[in-house]
Design a protein around this motif. Structure first.
Motif, PDB file in Angstrom:
ATOM      1  N   SER A  53       0.962  -1.032  -0.242  1.00 19.51           N
ATOM      2  CA  SER A  53      -0.201  -0.611   0.094  1.00 19.51           C
ATOM      3  C   SER A  53       0.666   1.109   0.087  1.00 19.51           C
ATOM      4  N   PRO A  54      -0.256   2.162  -0.474  1.00 16.77           N
ATOM      5  CA  PRO A  54       1.015   3.663  -0.663  1.00 16.77           C
ATOM      6  C   PRO A  54       1.162   4.475   1.063  1.00 16.77           C
ATOM      7  N   ALA A  55       1.867   4.788   1.356  1.00 14.08           N
ATOM      8  CA  ALA A  55       1.745   6.036   3.038  1.00 14.08           C
ATOM      9  C   ALA A  55       0.082   6.576   2.917  1.00 14.08           C
ATOM     10  N   LEU A  56      -0.275   6.795   3.549  1.00 13.26           N
ATOM     11  CA  LEU A  56      -2.128   7.461   3.514  1.00 13.26           C
ATOM     12  C   LEU A  56      -1.324   8.839   3.424  1.00 13.26           C
ATOM     13  N   TRP A  57      -1.573   9.633   3.165  1.00 14.23           N
ATOM     14  CA  TRP A  57      -1.752  11.383   3.627  1.00 14.23           C
ATOM     15  C   TRP A  57      -2.666  11.779   4.141  1.00 14.23           C
ATOM     16  N   SER A  58      -1.406  12.436   5.356  1.00 13.42           N
ATOM     17  CA  SER A  58      -2.252  12.652   6.604  1.00 13.42           C
ATOM     18  C   SER A  58      -1.299  13.867   6.484  1.00 13.42           C
ATOM     19  N   ALA A  59      -1.912  15.115   6.565  1.00  9.82           N
ATOM     20  CA  ALA A  59      -1.135  16.482   6.408  1.00  9.82           C
ATOM     21  C   ALA A  59      -1.712  17.455   8.128  1.00  9.82           C
ATOM     22  N   PRO A  60      -0.994  17.609   9.020  1.00 12.59           N
ATOM     23  CA  PRO A  60      -1.228  18.280  10.075  1.00 12.59           C
ATOM     24  C   PRO A  60      -1.684  19.923   9.530  1.00 12.59           C
ATOM     25  N   GLN A  61      -2.551  20.452  10.038  1.00 14.16           N
ATOM     26  CA  GLN A  61      -2.697  21.668  10.213  1.00 14.16           C
ATOM     27  C   GLN A  61      -1.854  22.750  10.784  1.00 14.16           C
ATOM     28  N   GLY A  62      -1.714  24.213  10.336  1.00 17.10           N
ATOM     29  CA  GLY A  62      -0.855  24.823  10.340  1.00 17.10           C
ATOM     30  C   GLY A  62       0.201  24.674  10.092  1.00 17.10           C
ATOM     31  N   SER A  63       1.773  25.475  10.531  1.00 19.81           N
ATOM     32  CA  SER A  63       3.168  25.321   9.681  1.00 19.81           C
ATOM     33  C   SER A  63       3.305  23.806  10.408  1.00 19.81           C
ATOM     34  N   ARG A  64       4.739  23.213   9.655  1.00 18.80           N
ATOM     35  CA  ARG A  64       5.449  22.498  10.810  1.00 18.80           C
ATOM     36  C   ARG A  64       6.917  22.356  10.122  1.00 18.80           C
ATOM     37  N   GLN A  65       7.844  22.744  11.304  1.00 17.25           N
ATOM     38  CA  GLN A  65       9.432  22.657  10.421  1.00 17.25           C
ATOM     39  C   GLN A  65       9.584  21.133  10.422  1.00 17.25           C
ATOM     40  N   VAL A  66      10.438  21.392   8.696  1.00 19.52           N
ATOM     41  CA  VAL A  66      10.692  20.260   8.866  1.00 19.52           C
ATOM     42  C   VAL A  66      12.161  19.581   8.952  1.00 19.52           C
ATOM     43  N   LYS A  67      12.984  18.444   9.013  1.00 19.48           N
ATOM     44  CA  LYS A  67      14.578  18.373   9.475  1.00 19.48           C
ATOM     45  C   LYS A  67      14.864  18.084   8.275  1.00 19.48           C
ATOM     46  N   LYS A  68      15.894  18.452   7.592  1.00 20.78           N
ATOM     47  CA  LYS A  68      16.338  18.192   6.167  1.00 20.78           C
ATOM     48  C   LYS A  68      16.776  17.042   6.297  1.00 20.78           C
ATOM     49  N   ASP A  69      16.511  16.965   4.553  1.00 23.74           N
ATOM     50  CA  ASP A  69      17.026  15.480   4.065  1.00 23.74           C
ATOM     51  C   ASP A  69      18.769  15.014   4.835  1.00 23.74           C
ATOM     52  N   SER A  70      18.993  13.380   5.113  1.00 19.11           N
ATOM     53  CA  SER A  70      20.348  13.894   5.399  1.00 19.11           C
ATOM     54  C   SER A  70      20.185  11.706   5.385  1.00 19.11           C
ATOM     55  N   GLY A  71      21.292  11.509   5.975  1.00 17.61           N
ATOM     56  CA  GLY A  71      22.096   9.361   5.743  1.00 17.61           C
ATOM     57  C   GLY A  71      21.372   9.041   4.641  1.00 17.61           C
ATOM     58  N   PHE A 170       9.883  15.464   4.244  1.00 17.93           N
ATOM     59  CA  PHE A 170       8.465  15.938   4.216  1.00 17.93           C
ATOM     60  C   PHE A 170       7.251  14.963   4.122  1.00 17.93           C
ATOM     61  N   GLU A 171       8.143  14.143   4.151  1.00 17.52           N
ATOM     62  CA  GLU A 171       7.260  12.385   3.342  1.00 17.52           C
ATOM     63  C   GLU A 171       7.000  11.814   4.961  1.00 17.52           C
ATOM     64  N   LYS A 172       7.368  11.969   5.679  1.00 16.63           N
ATOM     65  CA  LYS A 172       7.868  11.120   6.766  1.00 16.63           C
ATOM     66  C   LYS A 172       7.204  11.901   7.321  1.00 16.63           C
ATOM     67  N   SER A 173       6.379  12.871   7.445  1.00  9.19           N
ATOM     68  CA  SER A 173       5.937  14.423   8.609  1.00  9.19           C
ATOM     69  C   SER A 173       4.666  13.981   7.874  1.00  9.19           C
ATOM     70  N   TYR A 174       4.421  14.004   6.906  1.00 12.50           N
ATOM     71  CA  TYR A 174       3.041  13.927   6.086  1.00 12.50           C
ATOM     72  C   TYR A 174       2.405  12.761   5.553  1.00 12.50           C
ATOM     73  N   THR A 175       2.986  11.604   5.657  1.00 10.38           N
ATOM     74  CA  THR A 175       2.185  10.788   5.171  1.00 10.38           C
ATOM     75  C   THR A 175       2.568   9.931   6.206  1.00 10.38           C
ATOM     76  N   ILE A 176       1.633   8.332   6.415  1.00 10.47           N
ATOM     77  CA  ILE A 176       1.325   7.177   7.610  1.00 10.47           C
ATOM     78  C   ILE A 176       1.494   6.440   6.404  1.00 10.47           C
ATOM     79  N   ASN A 177       2.354   5.502   6.802  1.00 13.19           N
ATOM     80  CA  ASN A 177       3.018   4.470   6.126  1.00 13.19           C
ATOM     81  C   ASN A 177       1.690   3.418   6.887  1.00 13.19           C
ATOM     82  N   GLN A 178       2.148   2.491   5.815  1.00 17.95           N
ATOM     83  CA  GLN A 178       0.344   1.175   5.858  1.00 17.95           C
ATOM     84  C   GLN A 178       0.287   0.117   6.137  1.00 17.95           C
TER      85      GLN A 178
END
Length: 369
Positions: A53-71, A170-178
């Motif tokens: 299954s794809p990850a489920l889109w789950s955007a929080p309301q309001g602004s969110r700080q996301v860390k930069k890609d690494s690793g 961003f994907e990790k913060s705004y989607t939920i793995n199924q």
């Protein structure tokens, strides 16, 4: 490839300046069908979950700080996780979900990435990075051309002092793995384009809405029986020796998510807005209908929205007919070469196990009307 009449290597050269498109009929994608899907699973040996299954889109309301890609980051996950046969998961998932699928009906099997590269060859402005050198390995089985993605590196490690944007975090913060321990969802679709039939694999970032699992007949008992049949019986061992000890583990897990719910996620700094033509080719090749354009300022993202871009992609298809027709001509040229030339046998590993090659020789019963 070599001409048997000569002792020298023969090459077929295709110049984009010599490509013709005027004689082709309208080049549009039709008859789109979702066939199969799977997720790669973090495990000691190559493991996929079907249908996943794809990850489920789950955007929080309001602004969110996301860390930069690494690793650790995958460039080509299929090749990184299963280097012996990056295409094997495609066919395993296909024949699990569509056991009677007639592969002889397909002209081209490919990853989306290969088509994007060929389109950028036709017109370098279709790619964000312009014209770049690339390699596509082509294997001809019966009348089907199999395009295998070839990358110099299948993954990279982003160091603490490097900056590559915020896309993956961003994907990790705004989607939920199924699917538990999933590291990516891949889908296989078919369609027709200017008389050619394609089987296309692509990765999907997520989906929207509430997709209910398929019926028991779709993903339950029948699927379990099909998975069980992957274990080779003594009768098949003699003819499929390469697959006696399967290197790919397949789990039954997930649910079928309709193509209409799938989406692509793009992130960009706020002062560089992304126009649809920048991503249209990618969405067109995979027939992905939804897009998230998430803008940030120093990693802070306001609530993004999901856009249905089906109409915009059709508009792009209509206004880029010249490039699409030339893309079709390139692929037809490749097909003519691989189907008509005598191919010199070389010592190289096969693209996938022998039992999958045998599917081209399997006759599928046809019901009488």
């Amino acid at each position: 490839m070599s001409d048997p009449k000569t002792s020298t290597e023969a090459l077929e050269e295709i110049s984009r300046h010599g490509l013709e498109s005027s004689n082709l009929a309208e080049a549009i994608i039709t008859d789109v069908e979702h066939l199969a899907s799977y997720n790669w699973i973090e495990a000691p040996k190559p493991t996929i979950a079907v249908p996943g299954s794809p990850a489920l889109w789950s955007a929080p309301q309001g602004s969110r700080q996301v860390k930069k890609d690494s690793g650790f980051v995958y460039i080509a996950q299929n090749a990184a996780r299963h280097p012996d046969s990056p295409l094997e998961p495609l066919f395993r998932a296909l024949y699990i979900e569509k056991p009677s699928f007639d592969i002889n009906s397909i002209d081209v099997v490919t990853d989306r990435n290969n088509v994007r590269k060929l389109l950028s060859f036709v017109n370098p402005t279709q790619s964000r990075y312009g014209l770049e050198a690339f390699t596509i390995e082509v294997d001809m089985t019966a009348q089907t051309a199999i395009f295998c993605r070839a990358e110099t590196a299948t993954y990279e490690v982003i160091g603490p002092g490097e900056f590559r944007g915020f896309g993956r975090e961003f994907e990790k913060s705004y989607t939920i793995n199924q699917v538990r321990d999933s590291t990516g969802h891949h889908r296989i679709i078919s369609y027709r384009l200017s008389g050619l039939s394609f089987l296309v694999r692509h990765e999907t970032d997520g989906y929207v809405g509430d997709s209910k699992p398929g019926s028991k007949d779709d993903t339950g008992d029948d699927l379990a029986k099909t998975l069980h049949s992957l274990s080779l019986t003594p009768e098949t061992t003699a003819t499929v020796q390469a697959s006696v000890k399967p290197k790919l583990t397949i789990n039954r897990e997930g649910q079928v998510v309709p193509r209409e719910l799938t989406l692509e996620i793009k992130t960009r700094v706020v002062h560089k807005p992304m126009a649809i033509p920048e991503v249209a080719a990618q969405l067109w090749i995979s027939q992905t209908p939804k897009l998230v354009r998430a803008y940030h300022q120093r990693g802070i993202f306001p609530t993004p929205k999901v856009e249905d871009v089906t109409t915009e992609i059709k508009d792009w298809e209509r206004t880029n007919q010249d490039d699409i027709k030339k893309l079709v001509e390139v692929i037809n040229r490749i097909l003519r070469v691989t189907r008509n030339w005598v191919i010199k046998k070389v010592e190289r590993k096969k693209m996938f196990p022998d039992d999958l090659y045998a599917r081209w020789n399997k006759t599928i019963p046809v019901k009488a009307e």
